[in-house]
Design an enzyme around this catalytic site. Structure first.
Site, PDB file in Angstrom:
ATOM      1  N   LYS A  13       2.250   7.818   2.103  1.00 22.83           N
ATOM      2  CA  LYS A  13       1.976   8.212   0.669  1.00 22.83           C
ATOM      3  C   LYS A  13       0.477   8.229   0.359  1.00 22.83           C
ATOM      4  O   LYS A  13       0.094   9.249  -0.237  1.00 22.83           O
ATOM      5  CB  LYS A  13       2.540   7.160  -0.401  1.00 22.83           C
ATOM      6  CG  LYS A  13       4.277   7.266  -0.181  1.00 22.83           C
ATOM      7  CD  LYS A  13       4.674   6.161  -1.305  1.00 22.83           C
ATOM      8  CE  LYS A  13       4.284   4.608  -0.988  1.00 22.83           C
ATOM      9  NZ  LYS A  13       4.479   3.965   0.191  1.00 22.83           N
ATOM     10  N   ARG A  88       7.947   1.599  -8.602  1.00 17.32           N
ATOM     11  CA  ARG A  88       8.709   1.146  -7.487  1.00 17.32           C
ATOM     12  C   ARG A  88       9.886   0.568  -8.065  1.00 17.32           C
ATOM     13  O   ARG A  88      10.561   0.044  -6.949  1.00 17.32           O
ATOM     14  CB  ARG A  88       7.804   0.023  -6.875  1.00 17.32           C
ATOM     15  CG  ARG A  88       7.282   0.595  -5.407  1.00 17.32           C
ATOM     16  CD  ARG A  88       6.261  -0.694  -5.209  1.00 17.32           C
ATOM     17  NE  ARG A  88       6.053  -0.866  -3.843  1.00 17.32           N
ATOM     18  CZ  ARG A  88       4.733  -0.146  -3.089  1.00 17.32           C
ATOM     19  NH1 ARG A  88       3.736   0.359  -3.934  1.00 17.32           N
ATOM     20  NH2 ARG A  88       4.367  -0.292  -2.002  1.00 17.32           N
ATOM     21  N   ARG A 127      -2.070   0.625  11.329  1.00 18.56           N
ATOM     22  CA  ARG A 127      -2.777   0.893  10.325  1.00 18.56           C
ATOM     23  C   ARG A 127      -3.861   0.321  10.000  1.00 18.56           C
ATOM     24  O   ARG A 127      -4.091  -0.990  10.250  1.00 18.56           O
ATOM     25  CB  ARG A 127      -2.108   0.667   8.787  1.00 18.56           C
ATOM     26  CG  ARG A 127      -2.699   0.861   7.471  1.00 18.56           C
ATOM     27  CD  ARG A 127      -1.909   1.274   6.304  1.00 18.56           C
ATOM     28  NE  ARG A 127      -1.079   0.344   6.143  1.00 18.56           N
ATOM     29  CZ  ARG A 127      -0.258   0.520   4.905  1.00 18.56           C
ATOM     30  NH1 ARG A 127      -0.337   1.760   4.399  1.00 18.56           N
ATOM     31  NH2 ARG A 127       0.342  -0.429   4.531  1.00 18.56           N
ATOM     32  N   ARG A 160      -4.611  -4.913   7.435  1.00 16.04           N
ATOM     33  CA  ARG A 160      -4.221  -5.537   5.787  1.00 16.04           C
ATOM     34  C   ARG A 160      -3.234  -6.689   6.271  1.00 16.04           C
ATOM     35  O   ARG A 160      -2.335  -6.789   7.093  1.00 16.04           O
ATOM     36  CB  ARG A 160      -3.369  -4.688   5.096  1.00 16.04           C
ATOM     37  CG  ARG A 160      -4.166  -3.979   4.048  1.00 16.04           C
ATOM     38  CD  ARG A 160      -3.545  -3.051   3.341  1.00 16.04           C
ATOM     39  NE  ARG A 160      -2.166  -3.154   2.715  1.00 16.04           N
ATOM     40  CZ  ARG A 160      -1.479  -2.406   2.227  1.00 16.04           C
ATOM     41  NH1 ARG A 160      -1.860  -0.937   2.012  1.00 16.04           N
ATOM     42  NH2 ARG A 160      -0.232  -2.516   1.765  1.00 16.04           N
ATOM     43  N   ARG A 171       9.164  -6.095   3.323  1.00 16.53           N
ATOM     44  CA  ARG A 171       8.609  -4.937   2.464  1.00 16.53           C
ATOM     45  C   ARG A 171       9.873  -3.849   2.713  1.00 16.53           C
ATOM     46  O   ARG A 171      10.218  -3.202   1.485  1.00 16.53           O
ATOM     47  CB  ARG A 171       7.244  -4.581   2.691  1.00 16.53           C
ATOM     48  CG  ARG A 171       6.382  -5.594   2.394  1.00 16.53           C
ATOM     49  CD  ARG A 171       4.746  -5.378   2.871  1.00 16.53           C
ATOM     50  NE  ARG A 171       4.326  -3.986   2.667  1.00 16.53           N
ATOM     51  CZ  ARG A 171       3.385  -3.548   3.093  1.00 16.53           C
ATOM     52  NH1 ARG A 171       2.972  -3.896   4.135  1.00 16.53           N
ATOM     53  NH2 ARG A 171       2.784  -2.170   2.772  1.00 16.53           N
TER      54      ARG A 171
HETATM   55  P1  ADP Z   1       2.244   0.512   0.903  1.00 17.13           P
HETATM   56  O1  ADP Z   1       1.423   1.689   0.733  1.00 17.13           O
HETATM   57  O2  ADP Z   1       2.209   0.004   2.349  1.00 17.13           O
HETATM   58  O3  ADP Z   1       3.721   0.747   0.556  1.00 17.13           O
HETATM   59  P2  ADP Z   1       0.814  -0.648  -1.452  1.00 17.13           P
HETATM   60  O4  ADP Z   1      -0.344  -0.603  -1.026  1.00 17.13           O
HETATM   61  O5  ADP Z   1       1.336   0.584  -2.133  1.00 17.13           O
HETATM   62  O6  ADP Z   1       1.569  -0.702   0.052  1.00 17.13           O
HETATM   63  O7  ADP Z   1       1.377  -1.915  -1.754  1.00 17.13           O
HETATM   64  C1  ADP Z   1       0.964  -3.069  -1.270  1.00 17.13           C
HETATM   65  C2  ADP Z   1       1.805  -4.173  -2.107  1.00 17.13           C
HETATM   66  O8  ADP Z   1       1.316  -4.416  -3.720  1.00 17.13           O
HETATM   67  C3  ADP Z   1       3.360  -4.056  -2.503  1.00 17.13           C
HETATM   68  O9  ADP Z   1       3.999  -4.704  -1.266  1.00 17.13           O
HETATM   69  C4  ADP Z   1       3.538  -4.876  -3.531  1.00 17.13           C
HETATM   70  O10 ADP Z   1       3.435  -6.246  -3.369  1.00 17.13           O
HETATM   71  C5  ADP Z   1       2.396  -4.532  -4.522  1.00 17.13           C
HETATM   72  N1  ADP Z   1       2.528  -3.494  -5.345  1.00 17.13           N
HETATM   73  C6  ADP Z   1       2.030  -2.127  -5.336  1.00 17.13           C
HETATM   74  N2  ADP Z   1       2.432  -1.439  -6.233  1.00 17.13           N
HETATM   75  C7  ADP Z   1       3.588  -1.881  -6.760  1.00 17.13           C
HETATM   76  C8  ADP Z   1       4.428  -1.613  -7.818  1.00 17.13           C
HETATM   77  N3  ADP Z   1       4.539  -0.431  -8.552  1.00 17.13           N
HETATM   78  N4  ADP Z   1       5.231  -2.425  -8.304  1.00 17.13           N
HETATM   79  C9  ADP Z   1       5.215  -3.909  -7.661  1.00 17.13           C
HETATM   80  N5  ADP Z   1       4.485  -4.249  -6.698  1.00 17.13           N
HETATM   81  C10 ADP Z   1       3.562  -3.412  -6.239  1.00 17.13           C
HETATM   82  P1  ADP Z   2       1.695   4.441   2.641  1.00 18.13           P
HETATM   83  O1  ADP Z   2       0.679   4.729   1.785  1.00 18.13           O
HETATM   84  O2  ADP Z   2       3.100   5.104   2.359  1.00 18.13           O
HETATM   85  O3  ADP Z   2       2.058   2.898   2.900  1.00 18.13           O
HETATM   86  P2  ADP Z   2      -0.247   5.433   4.536  1.00 18.13           P
HETATM   87  O4  ADP Z   2      -0.721   6.537   3.954  1.00 18.13           O
HETATM   88  O5  ADP Z   2      -1.159   3.925   4.543  1.00 18.13           O
HETATM   89  O6  ADP Z   2       1.178   5.111   3.990  1.00 18.13           O
HETATM   90  O7  ADP Z   2       0.062   5.251   6.173  1.00 18.13           O
HETATM   91  C1  ADP Z   2       0.614   4.241   6.858  1.00 18.13           C
HETATM   92  C2  ADP Z   2      -0.097   4.514   8.297  1.00 18.13           C
HETATM   93  O8  ADP Z   2       0.319   5.617   8.879  1.00 18.13           O
HETATM   94  C3  ADP Z   2      -1.397   4.533   8.343  1.00 18.13           C
HETATM   95  O9  ADP Z   2      -2.084   3.966   9.470  1.00 18.13           O
HETATM   96  C4  ADP Z   2      -1.739   6.259   8.333  1.00 18.13           C
HETATM   97  O10 ADP Z   2      -3.021   6.393   9.041  1.00 18.13           O
HETATM   98  C5  ADP Z   2      -0.537   6.530   9.364  1.00 18.13           C
HETATM   99  N1  ADP Z   2      -0.069   7.792   8.979  1.00 18.13           N
HETATM  100  C6  ADP Z   2      -0.116   8.295   7.618  1.00 18.13           C
HETATM  101  N2  ADP Z   2       0.537   9.538   7.749  1.00 18.13           N
HETATM  102  C7  ADP Z   2       0.813   9.804   9.288  1.00 18.13           C
HETATM  103  C8  ADP Z   2       1.417  11.139   9.853  1.00 18.13           C
HETATM  104  N3  ADP Z   2       1.995  12.094   9.204  1.00 18.13           N
HETATM  105  N4  ADP Z   2       1.482  10.825  11.272  1.00 18.13           N
HETATM  106  C9  ADP Z   2       1.275   9.684  11.949  1.00 18.13           C
HETATM  107  N5  ADP Z   2       0.737   8.422  11.143  1.00 18.13           N
HETATM  108  C10 ADP Z   2       0.303   8.655  10.008  1.00 18.13           C
END
Ligand code: ADP
Ligand code: ADP
Ligand code: ZN
Length: 214
Positions: A13, A88, A127, A160, A171
């Protein structure tokens, strides 16, 4: 253009949201990034959010909703925005709808980036995130030109805390219980679009752009 990005943690995302924000010159609003900035600056919100984030749990809706509702009312959001990681939960989605309808506004698309659970843990352990600009990379799939250094701003990359396998499992569980129901929610509103998130990031991006420009 007002878009939300749906998908499991690690689905890509953030990666897609950043590329879309660059292309369409609209803000990328990531609640995860906002919480991490608050943790770094040791704010009250940061202290509270960290307790949940470290455990792989969602930050409570009370701490999350107003943050986003205030953010999307700012001037730079007038042309649109990309919400990444929000909503979420169903209550967050309902609160967003309410806030938008109060402004006589609505979302255009909810883009669901689909990646099966099997792929997620592998993605997360690879990541790396930039401490400076928040850009994300992957040690195998999306490497930087110089190992450990951000291509965009030259700062250092870190793993992270919440990307450890145990926390990722938690998660994912939380995702299935609390966030996945949003797929049906937005389907019901007629704005859901799905893309395959397992292919190369450029292909995922093209698929999303095709949807937005159809
Ligand atoms: P990822 O992209 O890997 O899903 P995020 O950076 O979006 O992780 O979120 C990291 C953490 O921040 C989540 O696991 C949660 O604890 C918190 N968080 C982020 N967005 C929200 C939300 N909209 N509601 C509740 N918790 C959130
Ligand atoms: P989210 O925001 O949904 O948690 P991220 O954009 O941070 O996800 O992506 C999670 C991990 O996967 C990162 O290390 C990113 O560089 C990698 N990644 C993202 N898109 C792709 C893809 N299409 N193929 C392989 N790896 C990817
Ligand atoms: Zn950077």
């Amino acid at each position: 253009m007002k878009i939300i990005m749906l998908g499991a943690p690690g689905a890509g995302k953030g990666t897609q949201a950043k590329m879309l924000a660059d292309k369409y010159e609209i803000p990328h609003i990531s609640t995860g990034d906002i919480f991490r900035a608050n943790i770094k600056n040791e704010t009250e919100l940061g202290k509270k959010a960290k307790e949940y984030m470290d455990k792989g749990l969602l930050v409570p809706d009370e701490l999350t909703v107003n943050l986003v509702v205030d953010r999307i009312k700012q001037d730079d959001c007038s042309k649109g925005y990309i919400l990444d990681g929000f909503p979420r939960t169903i209550p967050q989605a309902e609160a967003l709808d309410k806030a938008l309808s109060d402004l006589n506004d609505k979302l255009d698309y909810a883009i669901n980036v689909e990646v099966p659970d099997e792929n997620i843990v592998k993605r997360m352990s690879g990541r790396r995130a930039c401490v400076g600009c928040g850009a994300t990379y992957h040690i195998v799939h999306i490497p930087t030109k110089v190992e450990g250094i951000c291509d965009r701003c030259g700062k250092e990359l870190i793993l992270r805390d919440d990307d450890k396998p145990e926390t990722v499992e938690k998660r994912l569980k939380v995702y299935h219980e609390q966030t996945q129901p949003l797929i049906d929610y937005y389907q019901g509103k007629g704005i859901l679009k799905e893309v395959d998130g397992t292919v190369d990031m450029k292909e995922v991006f093209d698929a999303i752009v095709n949807i937005l420009e159809a």
